[in-house]
Design a protein around this motif. Structure first.
Motif, PDB file in Angstrom:
ATOM      1  N   THR A 276       0.854  -1.190   0.000  1.00 29.55           N
ATOM      2  CA  THR A 276       0.000   0.000   0.000  1.00 29.55           C
ATOM      3  C   THR A 276       0.891   1.242   0.000  1.00 29.55           C
ATOM      4  O   THR A 276       1.860   1.309   0.763  1.00 29.55           O
ATOM      5  N   PHE A 277       0.573   2.205  -0.851  1.00 38.71           N
ATOM      6  CA  PHE A 277       1.379   3.417  -0.963  1.00 38.71           C
ATOM      7  C   PHE A 277       0.509   4.542  -1.503  1.00 38.71           C
ATOM      8  O   PHE A 277      -0.619   4.324  -1.956  1.00 38.71           O
ATOM      9  N   LYS A 278       1.045   5.760  -1.485  1.00 38.61           N
ATOM     10  CA  LYS A 278       0.343   6.912  -2.035  1.00 38.61           C
ATOM     11  C   LYS A 278       0.937   7.253  -3.390  1.00 38.61           C
ATOM     12  O   LYS A 278       2.162   7.358  -3.548  1.00 38.61           O
ATOM     13  N   ALA A 279       0.082   7.407  -4.381  1.00 40.62           N
ATOM     14  CA  ALA A 279       0.522   7.798  -5.728  1.00 40.62           C
ATOM     15  C   ALA A 279       0.771   9.301  -5.727  1.00 40.62           C
ATOM     16  O   ALA A 279      -0.085  10.094  -6.116  1.00 40.62           O
ATOM     17  N   ASP A 280       1.951   9.693  -5.276  1.00 39.78           N
ATOM     18  CA  ASP A 280       2.231  11.122  -5.080  1.00 39.78           C
ATOM     19  C   ASP A 280       3.062  11.731  -6.202  1.00 39.78           C
ATOM     20  O   ASP A 280       3.432  12.897  -6.137  1.00 39.78           O
ATOM     21  N   LYS A 281       3.373  10.960  -7.231  1.00 41.12           N
ATOM     22  CA  LYS A 281       4.130  11.480  -8.377  1.00 41.12           C
ATOM     23  C   LYS A 281       3.374  11.148  -9.658  1.00 41.12           C
ATOM     24  O   LYS A 281       3.026   9.987  -9.891  1.00 41.12           O
ATOM     25  N   ALA A 282       3.103  12.143 -10.463  1.00 38.27           N
ATOM     26  CA  ALA A 282       2.398  11.925 -11.733  1.00 38.27           C
ATOM     27  C   ALA A 282       3.390  11.495 -12.815  1.00 38.27           C
ATOM     28  O   ALA A 282       4.570  11.816 -12.773  1.00 38.27           O
ATOM     29  N   GLY A 283       2.881  10.726 -13.773  1.00 37.34           N
ATOM     30  CA  GLY A 283       3.720  10.300 -14.881  1.00 37.34           C
ATOM     31  C   GLY A 283       3.561   8.824 -15.185  1.00 37.34           C
ATOM     32  O   GLY A 283       2.625   8.162 -14.707  1.00 37.34           O
ATOM     33  N   VAL A 284       4.477   8.307 -15.991  1.00 37.23           N
ATOM     34  CA  VAL A 284       4.507   6.890 -16.348  1.00 37.23           C
ATOM     35  C   VAL A 284       5.629   6.229 -15.557  1.00 37.23           C
ATOM     36  O   VAL A 284       6.777   6.706 -15.581  1.00 37.23           O
ATOM     37  N   PHE A 285       5.303   5.131 -14.892  1.00 35.38           N
ATOM     38  CA  PHE A 285       6.276   4.431 -14.061  1.00 35.38           C
ATOM     39  C   PHE A 285       6.219   2.941 -14.402  1.00 35.38           C
ATOM     40  O   PHE A 285       5.175   2.295 -14.252  1.00 35.38           O
ATOM     41  N   TRP A 286       7.339   2.424 -14.878  1.00 33.87           N
ATOM     42  CA  TRP A 286       7.382   1.021 -15.272  1.00 33.87           C
ATOM     43  C   TRP A 286       7.422   0.114 -14.042  1.00 33.87           C
ATOM     44  O   TRP A 286       8.145   0.363 -13.078  1.00 33.87           O
ATOM     45  N   CYS A 287       6.649  -0.938 -14.117  1.00 36.63           N
ATOM     46  CA  CYS A 287       6.683  -2.014 -13.129  1.00 36.63           C
ATOM     47  C   CYS A 287       7.316  -3.214 -13.824  1.00 36.63           C
ATOM     48  O   CYS A 287       6.930  -3.553 -14.950  1.00 36.63           O
ATOM     49  N   TYR A 288       8.275  -3.858 -13.174  1.00 36.38           N
ATOM     50  CA  TYR A 288       8.976  -4.943 -13.860  1.00 36.38           C
ATOM     51  C   TYR A 288       9.301  -6.086 -12.896  1.00 36.38           C
ATOM     52  O   TYR A 288       9.324  -5.905 -11.668  1.00 36.38           O
ATOM     53  N   CYS A 289       9.539  -7.250 -13.475  1.00 29.38           N
ATOM     54  CA  CYS A 289       9.890  -8.425 -12.681  1.00 29.38           C
ATOM     55  C   CYS A 289      11.366  -8.353 -12.308  1.00 29.38           C
ATOM     56  O   CYS A 289      12.228  -8.222 -13.185  1.00 29.38           O
ATOM     57  N   THR A 290      11.663  -8.437 -11.016  1.00 30.42           N
ATOM     58  CA  THR A 290      13.044  -8.314 -10.543  1.00 30.42           C
ATOM     59  C   THR A 290      13.720  -9.670 -10.331  1.00 30.42           C
ATOM     60  O   THR A 290      14.926  -9.715 -10.081  1.00 30.42           O
ATOM     61  N   HIS A 291      12.968 -10.750 -10.417  1.00 30.58           N
ATOM     62  CA  HIS A 291      13.519 -12.075 -10.109  1.00 30.58           C
ATOM     63  C   HIS A 291      13.517 -12.912 -11.380  1.00 30.58           C
ATOM     64  O   HIS A 291      12.454 -13.192 -11.940  1.00 30.58           O
ATOM     65  N   PHE A 292      14.698 -13.314 -11.855  1.00 28.44           N
ATOM     66  CA  PHE A 292      14.776 -13.973 -13.156  1.00 28.44           C
ATOM     67  C   PHE A 292      13.869 -15.205 -13.200  1.00 28.44           C
ATOM     68  O   PHE A 292      13.949 -16.091 -12.351  1.00 28.44           O
ATOM     69  N   CYS A 293      13.014 -15.273 -14.229  1.00 28.99           N
ATOM     70  CA  CYS A 293      11.958 -16.279 -14.239  1.00 28.99           C
ATOM     71  C   CYS A 293      11.785 -16.986 -15.582  1.00 28.99           C
ATOM     72  O   CYS A 293      11.128 -18.035 -15.648  1.00 28.99           O
ATOM     73  N   HIS A 294      12.336 -16.434 -16.678  1.00 27.99           N
ATOM     74  CA  HIS A 294      11.952 -16.918 -18.005  1.00 27.99           C
ATOM     75  C   HIS A 294      12.929 -16.334 -19.023  1.00 27.99           C
ATOM     76  O   HIS A 294      13.607 -15.338 -18.754  1.00 27.99           O
ATOM     77  N   ALA A 295      12.988 -16.938 -20.190  1.00 26.44           N
ATOM     78  CA  ALA A 295      13.813 -16.383 -21.256  1.00 26.44           C
ATOM     79  C   ALA A 295      13.374 -14.976 -21.631  1.00 26.44           C
ATOM     80  O   ALA A 295      14.174 -14.161 -22.097  1.00 26.44           O
ATOM     81  N   LEU A 296      12.085 -14.667 -21.449  1.00 31.99           N
ATOM     82  CA  LEU A 296      11.555 -13.332 -21.723  1.00 31.99           C
ATOM     83  C   LEU A 296      11.381 -12.522 -20.433  1.00 31.99           C
ATOM     84  O   LEU A 296      10.502 -11.655 -20.340  1.00 31.99           O
ATOM     85  N   HIS A 297      12.212 -12.817 -19.445  1.00 30.12           N
ATOM     86  CA  HIS A 297      12.148 -12.110 -18.162  1.00 30.12           C
ATOM     87  C   HIS A 297      12.271 -10.597 -18.348  1.00 30.12           C
ATOM     88  O   HIS A 297      11.544  -9.823 -17.706  1.00 30.12           O
TER      89      HIS A 297
ATOM     90  N   GLU B 204      11.322  -8.772 -20.659  1.00 30.35           N
ATOM     91  CA  GLU B 204      10.114  -8.201 -21.259  1.00 30.35           C
ATOM     92  C   GLU B 204       8.909  -8.243 -20.324  1.00 30.35           C
ATOM     93  O   GLU B 204       7.827  -7.759 -20.677  1.00 30.35           O
ATOM     94  N   MET B 205       9.061  -8.827 -19.140  1.00 29.40           N
ATOM     95  CA  MET B 205       7.929  -8.983 -18.212  1.00 29.40           C
ATOM     96  C   MET B 205       7.718  -7.660 -17.468  1.00 29.40           C
ATOM     97  O   MET B 205       8.359  -7.376 -16.460  1.00 29.40           O
ATOM     98  N   ARG B 206       6.767  -6.844 -17.990  1.00 28.43           N
ATOM     99  CA  ARG B 206       6.559  -5.502 -17.449  1.00 28.43           C
ATOM    100  C   ARG B 206       5.083  -5.114 -17.442  1.00 28.43           C
ATOM    101  O   ARG B 206       4.261  -5.717 -18.121  1.00 28.43           O
ATOM    102  N   SER B 207       4.803  -4.042 -16.691  1.00 28.59           N
ATOM    103  CA  SER B 207       3.514  -3.357 -16.751  1.00 28.59           C
ATOM    104  C   SER B 207       3.804  -1.867 -16.573  1.00 28.59           C
ATOM    105  O   SER B 207       4.895  -1.495 -16.136  1.00 28.59           O
TER     106      SER B 207
END
Length: 647
Positions: A615-636, A638-641
């Motif tokens: 839980t956090f406060k969205a206190d900064k406007a803009g685009v912020f990438w979310c990504y997988c930090t733990h190697f999981c796949h050949a396409l690791h 590319e695993m983003r939101s």
């Protein structure tokens, strides 16, 4: 007692260094006015015989045989170690010494997300604003739960000396699941679970954890009576294994150092230094003796049921009176104070449950106290508590902790001598009774350097197997490649299966390990994958994912399944209070995913079938990438939101 001391020397290049360290230690202690406590061992035939023992490491098995673990093979034992002021618990394999895992407990771990996720914050404890109550800790002693006098693989308990907390670690997941803060105390140092119920013989497992407070404080500690140091007091606490609630506390004379529990469940014990209850260093050294203090558990709990207790301040925990003045009659006493030489440190019970070994620290001796004799004192059949001492062998300088091999031998760490000393329990008892022909000390081994805890394989159970001893040493200079001013500690594996101890190998360990436990691997049954049903907030499929708004409170639900998150993007508004719930739907062992949000200080992992939230406060406007930090796949990669925060 003679002031002459013969120390066995190895003849190795570092031998002069060890003698120099001892000389410095003597000089410093004598300068503090306490040299009287460092009377050395007497010269006798037995001591001279063992003086020839050297510290040469036996490398015959270091590259094969019993001491090697080939690639792809598994270790025979787990070793769990407390990490001191790092605040975590480490998991090693033996005999390899390989480190497998660090279990965050009282620290913050940015990989696991410990101290970051809502679930971990709830365990650590938060302030009213949701921030962590504590960010650090100091783990000293850790001990597992018991059934039938041996480890049962359920729980591991570890203390936080800094903030007076007891943590419980589940051994099936090797994760902390509960932390309890103890009231009315400071300096919570020693801890040990019981091994069976003191009254009901049908309950043969751990149901209580005993906790000793080292520092004395005013009671209640609310800013009143601060100047009257004579009224500062310490308490001994009991915590319920399952609920982790504090059951009761005992007001005592003196303080608590280390803790042990009997195999029959009847007694708990703690060593005591500073029985003077001095608040300043010079006030802690006036008494000739200190104590090993025993608690009669059944009587304490009966006193609580009878309402013979008081409470302090806001705490509702019942506190019974265990002071000597209130317990003069042994037949009704709750406590028994057994005098032992000055400044004892460790207290450990032998695998047969017969004896408690207290190490002297400022005396060159170890005191052996008979369990049955302490019970006799409580029955009124012993004239003085001191009569419970059945042996007091002189073993060397700076004894701290004692371990056992199940064959009648004890192994005590000598901090000042930088040695492990092996001594015969039966021989020590016979010598104490006047037999001058018996050999008490049967072997010595130099370790490198200044050992703290020493512990044997399965050594604190009835299944003590006498195969290995590990010496955790406080100094390691010249043993490893230097890595800057902060050196690693040294964990040394010693083969104790034969008559002579053999040093097998060194392992550097990150500072500062304090105590360890060695458990056979068949006892520990770790889960490889979580069960989805154990998480009430689990997101069970991509169809349940989405953004759910209630005013400015937003819940974002998503799942991870290699190599993608179920939401390629999600939109928020600046100022939203956001809770992200993430479930890993992969069922493949070892397929862990991470989730991090750029510039929002959020990073955590979810293991297969696990759910976590932040839980956090969205206190900064803009685009912020979310990504997988733990190697999981050949396409690791590319695993983003994308988290899009609208202004």
């Amino acid at each position: 007692m003679s002031q002459k001391h013969t120390t066995p020397h190895s003849g190795l290049p570092d031998d002069s260094r060890r003698r120099f360290l001892n000389k410095v230690a003597f000089t410093g202690l004598a300068g503090a006015g306490i040299s009287f406590g460092l009377a050395a061992c007497k010269d006798d035939t037995a001591a001279s015989a063992v003086a020839a023992t050297t510290a040469h490491a036996d490398t015959s098995g270091a590259h094969g045989g019993d001491y090697s673990v080939a690639p792809g093979q598994l270790d025979t034992y787990y070793m769990f170690s407390s990490a001191g002021h790092a605040g975590d618990v480490r998991v090693f394999g033996l005999p390899s010494g390989r480190e497998f895992k660090r279990i965050p407990v009282f620290n913050i771990d940015c990989m696991i997300g410990w101290g970051i996720t809502n679930e971990s914050k709830a365990i650590i404890g938060t302030n009213p604003d949701g921030s962590l109550k504590y960010h650090t800790g100091d783990t000293h002693h850790l001990h597992p739960s018991y059934t039938d006098g041996t480890y049962d693989g359920r729980y591991l308990f570890v203390n936080d000396k800094l903030n007076c907390r007891l943590a419980r670690v589940r051994l099936d997941t090797m994760e902390c699941d509960k932390i309890t803060q103890l009231p009315n105390i400071q300096g919570f140092h020693g801890t040990f679970p019981d091994k069976r119920d003191p009254v009901d013989p049908a309950i043969n497992r751990s149901t209580r954890v005993f906790c000793g407070a080292e520092f004395s404080i005013p009671l209640p500690n609310v800013g009143v009576g601060i100047e009257d140091e004579a009224k500062y007091r310490s308490l001994f606490s009991c915590v319920d294994v399952e609920s982790m609630e504090v059951r009761w506390q005992v007001l005592i004379d003196g303080n608590c150092e280390l803790v042990a529990s009997s195999y029959d469940g009847k007694l708990a014990a703690t060593t005591q230094y500073n029985t003077e209850m001095g608040a300043k260093y010079e006030d802690m050294m006036s008494a000739e003796w200190d104590s090993c203090l025993f608690f009669n558990i059944a009587r304490i709990e009966q006193a609580v049921r009878d309402g013979k207790f008081k409470t302090y301040g806001d705490s509702k925990v019942p506190v019974v009176d265990g002071t000597q003045a209130a317990n003069a009659d042994p037949k009704t006493a709750l406590t028994c104070y057994v005098p032992v030489p000055k400044n004892p440190h460790g207290v450990n019970i032998s695998p047969d449950g017969k004896y408690y070994a207290c190490a002297g620290k400022l005396s060159p001796s170890a005191s052996l106290i008979a369990h049955e004799k302490v019970l006799q004192w409580f029955d009124g059949n012993l004239k003085e508590p001191r009569e419970a001492v059945v042996a007091e062998p002189e073993i060397g300088l700076g004894p701290l902790h004692t371990a056992f091999d199940g064959r009648g031998n004890a192994y005590t760490t000598l901090f000042l001598d930088s040695q492990i000393v092996k001594w015969s329990i039966d021989g020590a008892i016979k010598s104490y009774q006047g037999d001058k022909s018996v050999t008490v000390v049967v072997d010595r081994l130099d370790v490198h350097y200044q050992p703290g805890h020493g512990f044997t394989s399965m050594g604190e159970t009835r299944d003590c197997d006498g195969k290995f001893l590990v010496s955790d040493n406080k100094f390691s200079k010249d043993r490893f490649l230097p890595v800057g001013p902060l050196h690693p500690e040294t964990s040394q594996l010693i083969d104790i299966s034969g008559e002579k101890m053999k040093l097998v190998h060194d392992n550097p360990v990150s500072s500062e390990p304090h105590d360890s436990i060695i458990i056979r691997r068949d006892i520990i049954k770790p889960k490889q994958i979580y069960e989805l049903d154990q998480f009430p907030n689990a997101v069970r499929g991509p169809q349940e994912s989405g953004v759910f708004r209630d005013g400015n409170k937003v819940t974002v639900k998503l799942v991870s399944q290699a190599p993608a998150f179920s939401l390629r993007e999600f939109k928020l508004r600046k100022g939203d209070e956001v809770t992200i719930v993430l479930t890993n739907l992969d069922k493949i062992e070892d397929l862990t995913h991470g989730f991090a949000i750029e510039r929002y200080n959020i990073n955590f992992i979810v293991n297969p079938q696990e759910t976590k939230s932040v839980t956090f406060k969205a206190d900064k406007a803009g685009v912020f990438w979310c990504y997988c930090t733990h190697f999981c796949h050949a396409l690791h990669m590319e695993m983003r939101s994308r988290m899009i925060v609208e202004a």
